[in-house]
Design a protein around this motif. Structure first.
Motif, PDB file in Angstrom:
ATOM      1  N   ALA A  19     -11.764  13.904  -2.301  1.00 58.75           N
ATOM      2  CA  ALA A  19     -12.791  14.160  -3.310  1.00 58.75           C
ATOM      3  C   ALA A  19     -13.670  12.933  -3.510  1.00 58.75           C
ATOM      4  CB  ALA A  19     -12.152  14.566  -4.630  1.00 58.75           C
ATOM      5  N   THR A  20     -14.956  13.096  -3.280  1.00 60.63           N
ATOM      6  CA  THR A  20     -15.942  12.056  -3.556  1.00 60.63           C
ATOM      7  C   THR A  20     -16.290  12.111  -5.034  1.00 60.63           C
ATOM      8  OG1 THR A  20     -16.887  12.355  -1.349  1.00 60.63           O
ATOM      9  CG2 THR A  20     -18.233  11.193  -2.973  1.00 60.63           C
ATOM     10  N   LEU A  21     -16.143  11.005  -5.751  1.00 59.36           N
ATOM     11  CA  LEU A  21     -16.456  10.998  -7.176  1.00 59.36           C
ATOM     12  C   LEU A  21     -17.878  10.530  -7.458  1.00 59.36           C
ATOM     13  CD1 LEU A  21     -13.212   9.710  -8.929  1.00 59.36           C
ATOM     14  CD2 LEU A  21     -13.755  11.950  -7.965  1.00 59.36           C
ATOM     15  N   THR A  22     -18.417   9.723  -6.572  1.00 57.50           N
ATOM     16  CA  THR A  22     -19.752   9.181  -6.790  1.00 57.50           C
ATOM     17  C   THR A  22     -20.279   8.569  -5.505  1.00 57.50           C
ATOM     18  OG1 THR A  22     -21.074   7.611  -8.105  1.00 57.50           O
ATOM     19  CG2 THR A  22     -18.834   6.935  -7.527  1.00 57.50           C
ATOM     20  N   GLY A  40     -27.077   6.201  -7.254  1.00 54.49           N
ATOM     21  CA  GLY A  40     -26.602   7.312  -6.434  1.00 54.49           C
ATOM     22  C   GLY A  40     -26.069   8.429  -7.296  1.00 54.49           C
ATOM     23  N   GLU A  41     -25.801   9.556  -6.673  1.00 55.52           N
ATOM     24  CA  GLU A  41     -25.352  10.740  -7.399  1.00 55.52           C
ATOM     25  C   GLU A  41     -23.881  10.632  -7.803  1.00 55.52           C
ATOM     26  OE1 GLU A  41     -28.164  12.029  -4.040  1.00 55.52           O
ATOM     27  OE2 GLU A  41     -26.491  10.627  -4.328  1.00 55.52           O
ATOM     28  N   ASP A  42     -23.560  11.203  -8.952  1.00 57.94           N
ATOM     29  CA  ASP A  42     -22.176  11.383  -9.389  1.00 57.94           C
ATOM     30  C   ASP A  42     -21.786  12.837  -9.180  1.00 57.94           C
ATOM     31  OD1 ASP A  42     -21.876   8.783 -10.205  1.00 57.94           O
ATOM     32  OD2 ASP A  42     -22.272   9.198 -12.324  1.00 57.94           O
ATOM     33  N   PRO A  71     -14.980   4.952  -6.552  1.00 59.96           N
ATOM     34  CA  PRO A  71     -14.447   5.895  -7.541  1.00 59.96           C
ATOM     35  C   PRO A  71     -14.114   5.252  -8.877  1.00 59.96           C
ATOM     36  CG  PRO A  71     -12.818   5.443  -5.834  1.00 59.96           C
ATOM     37  CD  PRO A  71     -14.114   4.848  -5.369  1.00 59.96           C
ATOM     38  N   LEU A  72     -13.750   3.962  -8.874  1.00 63.42           N
ATOM     39  CA  LEU A  72     -13.342   3.325 -10.119  1.00 63.42           C
ATOM     40  C   LEU A  72     -14.522   2.900 -10.980  1.00 63.42           C
ATOM     41  CD1 LEU A  72     -10.174   1.456  -8.895  1.00 63.42           C
ATOM     42  CD2 LEU A  72     -10.287   3.329 -10.549  1.00 63.42           C
ATOM     43  N   LEU A  73     -15.739   3.261 -10.579  1.00 65.66           N
ATOM     44  CA  LEU A  73     -16.852   3.197 -11.518  1.00 65.66           C
ATOM     45  C   LEU A  73     -16.731   4.303 -12.555  1.00 65.66           C
ATOM     46  CD1 LEU A  73     -19.964   2.466  -9.262  1.00 65.66           C
ATOM     47  CD2 LEU A  73     -18.881   0.920 -10.907  1.00 65.66           C
ATOM     48  N   ARG A  74     -15.855   5.284 -12.287  1.00 63.89           N
ATOM     49  CA  ARG A  74     -15.598   6.388 -13.216  1.00 63.89           C
ATOM     50  C   ARG A  74     -14.099   6.401 -13.555  1.00 63.89           C
ATOM     51  NH1 ARG A  74     -18.593  11.724 -11.085  1.00 63.89           N
ATOM     52  NH2 ARG A  74     -18.858  12.048 -13.354  1.00 63.89           N
ATOM     53  N   PRO A  75     -13.612   5.337 -14.202  1.00 59.16           N
ATOM     54  CA  PRO A  75     -12.165   5.206 -14.404  1.00 59.16           C
ATOM     55  C   PRO A  75     -11.553   6.321 -15.240  1.00 59.16           C
ATOM     56  CG  PRO A  75     -13.364   3.582 -15.703  1.00 59.16           C
ATOM     57  CD  PRO A  75     -14.353   4.197 -14.774  1.00 59.16           C
ATOM     58  N   ASP A 225     -22.159  16.511  -4.259  1.00 54.95           N
ATOM     59  CA  ASP A 225     -22.786  17.579  -5.040  1.00 54.95           C
ATOM     60  C   ASP A 225     -21.837  18.736  -5.319  1.00 54.95           C
ATOM     61  OD1 ASP A 225     -22.581  18.602  -2.508  1.00 54.95           O
ATOM     62  OD2 ASP A 225     -24.677  19.222  -2.331  1.00 54.95           O
ATOM     63  N   GLY A 226     -20.562  18.571  -4.979  1.00 51.53           N
ATOM     64  CA  GLY A 226     -19.575  19.606  -5.235  1.00 51.53           C
ATOM     65  C   GLY A 226     -19.345  20.560  -4.079  1.00 51.53           C
ATOM     66  N   THR A 227     -20.169  20.479  -3.042  1.00 44.75           N
ATOM     67  CA  THR A 227     -19.947  21.291  -1.850  1.00 44.75           C
ATOM     68  C   THR A 227     -18.650  20.851  -1.180  1.00 44.75           C
ATOM     69  OG1 THR A 227     -22.335  21.488  -1.513  1.00 44.75           O
ATOM     70  CG2 THR A 227     -20.931  21.994   0.367  1.00 44.75           C
ATOM     71  N   VAL A 228     -17.911  21.815  -0.649  1.00 46.08           N
ATOM     72  CA  VAL A 228     -16.640  21.506   0.013  1.00 46.08           C
ATOM     73  C   VAL A 228     -16.782  21.799   1.505  1.00 46.08           C
ATOM     74  CG1 VAL A 228     -14.147  21.870   0.045  1.00 46.08           C
ATOM     75  CG2 VAL A 228     -15.422  22.195  -2.084  1.00 46.08           C
TER      76      VAL A 228
END
Length: 349
Positions: A19-22, A40-42, A71-75, A225-228
């Motif tokens: 999972a990409t968080l950002t 960049g996008e979250d 990812p840890l920019l969004r802890p 963008d949530g695409t899998v």
């Protein structure tokens, strides 16, 4: 949790979720495959929480890997996802560029985020060391290890003969007394490295050679963008439109059960995993080669295709993490993935 356990699961369809968080990162490393930077996008947080919250003890991936960008920019999100995953029995691994550790310390918000994490991988290489000193990164990883979390290092260099790789792997082994695994890869011409790395080693698209089974089409990947997608090749993850045969859905409308089923049961993906279709570029090009795509679908629809897919995954898993990394990482350093705890396996030299 050891890195080797994660790598051994990599060929097993839907055994893990990436999972990409950002796409944000405070570092600007020249080799970044995702071209991440301060802006960049979250990935939508609530959609991620709903998706991971849909795991159940009877229907879940074994591993959730959180990456970025950083990812840890969004802890808070890291902690929430790891906690949700743990409640269903899924273990979480986080890959970080260690932006927070320039002075060797770890902010409280980062340690809180890691509370439910089973494994932490630190990305370190000649590019990262320009922004986060090696000694500082080592001090921070020691603290994470002391908290009871399994740790490893992800290292890249300019080919197997790069003296930096010899230096950093020796340094990690001495510092951590072989208690931290090391995954070594080579810089590929992707992202910011595309302009200068194309002449080094083999290109990411692996042109040439006969088709071979592809273990990288086994784990769903959540893009920014949530695409899998079913493929972790960054060119596929970033492609819009994404090749339809590699698109598994979107976390805003599809739950884990549906994504898992599509990953495991897609006839085209079964063919890619068991027989291969050539290079990464050949796989991507199936989207504009209807006859080849139809042939792959027919092959993956045969009565024995599911059994062959399962058997291939089991054989690759049984071969072990080092065997897989000889194909997809740096063959010379592949045994270092076995560091970090040894049972009856052979200790790397």
């Amino acid at each position: 949790m050891r890195l080797a356990e994660i790598i051994e699961l990599r060929p097993v369809p839907a055994a893990g979720l990436l999972a990409t968080l950002t796409r944000r990162c405070p570092l600007s490393c020249a080799h970044c495959s995702t071209s991440s930077g301060p802006r960049g996008e979250d990935t939508p947080a609530e959609a991620l929480r709903r998706f991971v919250g849909g795991f159940t003890p009877g229907d879940r991936p074994e591993v959730l890997m959180l990456t970025g960008g950083e990812p840890l920019l969004r802890p808070t999100l890291v902690g929430d996802l790891a906690s949700l995953a743990a409640s269903a029995g899924t273990r979480t691994s986080v890959l970080s560029g260690m932006f927070f550790a320039a002075d060797g310390r770890i902010p409280a918000r980062i340690m809180r985020a890691l509370r439910h994490v089973a494994h932490f991988s630190a990305s370190i290489d000649v590019f990262h060391e320009r922004e986060v000193p090696r000694a500082a990164a080592f001090r921070a990883v020691h603290r994470i290890m002391e908290s009871g979390i399994g740790v490893s290092f992800h290292v890249v260099g300019n080919g197997a003969d790069d003296p930096y790789l010899a230096d950093i792997t020796a340094s990690i082994r001495a510092e951590f007394r072989d208690r931290a695994a090391v995954l070594v890869n080579h810089v590929r011409p992707v992202g910011r490295a595309a302009a200068w790395a194309a002449a080094r080693e083999a290109p990411l698209d692996g042109a040439g050679g006969p088709p071979a089974p592809c273990a990288m089409a086994a784990w769903p990947v959540v893009a920014f963008d949530g695409t899998v997608t079913a493929c972790c090749n960054q060119r596929v993850v970033d492609a819009r439109p994404m090749p339809e045969h590699l698109r598994l859905g979107h976390i805003a409308v599809d739950g884990w059960t549906r994504i898992r089923r599509r990953c495991q049961e897609s006839p085209v993906l079964r063919t890619i995993r068991t027989a291969g279709v050539g290079s990464c570029a050949d796989c991507h090009a199936l989207a504009v080669r209807p006859a080849a795509l139809e042939a792959a679908a027919r092959a993956g629809s045969r009565p024995a295709a599911g059994a062959m897919d399962a058997l291939g995954a089991r054989l690759q898993r049984d071969a072990g993490a080092a065997a897989l990394l000889r194909r997809y990482g740096s063959g010379r350093y592949a045994p270092l993935v076995l560091l970090g705890g040894h049972g009856d396996e052979e200790r790397p030299a």
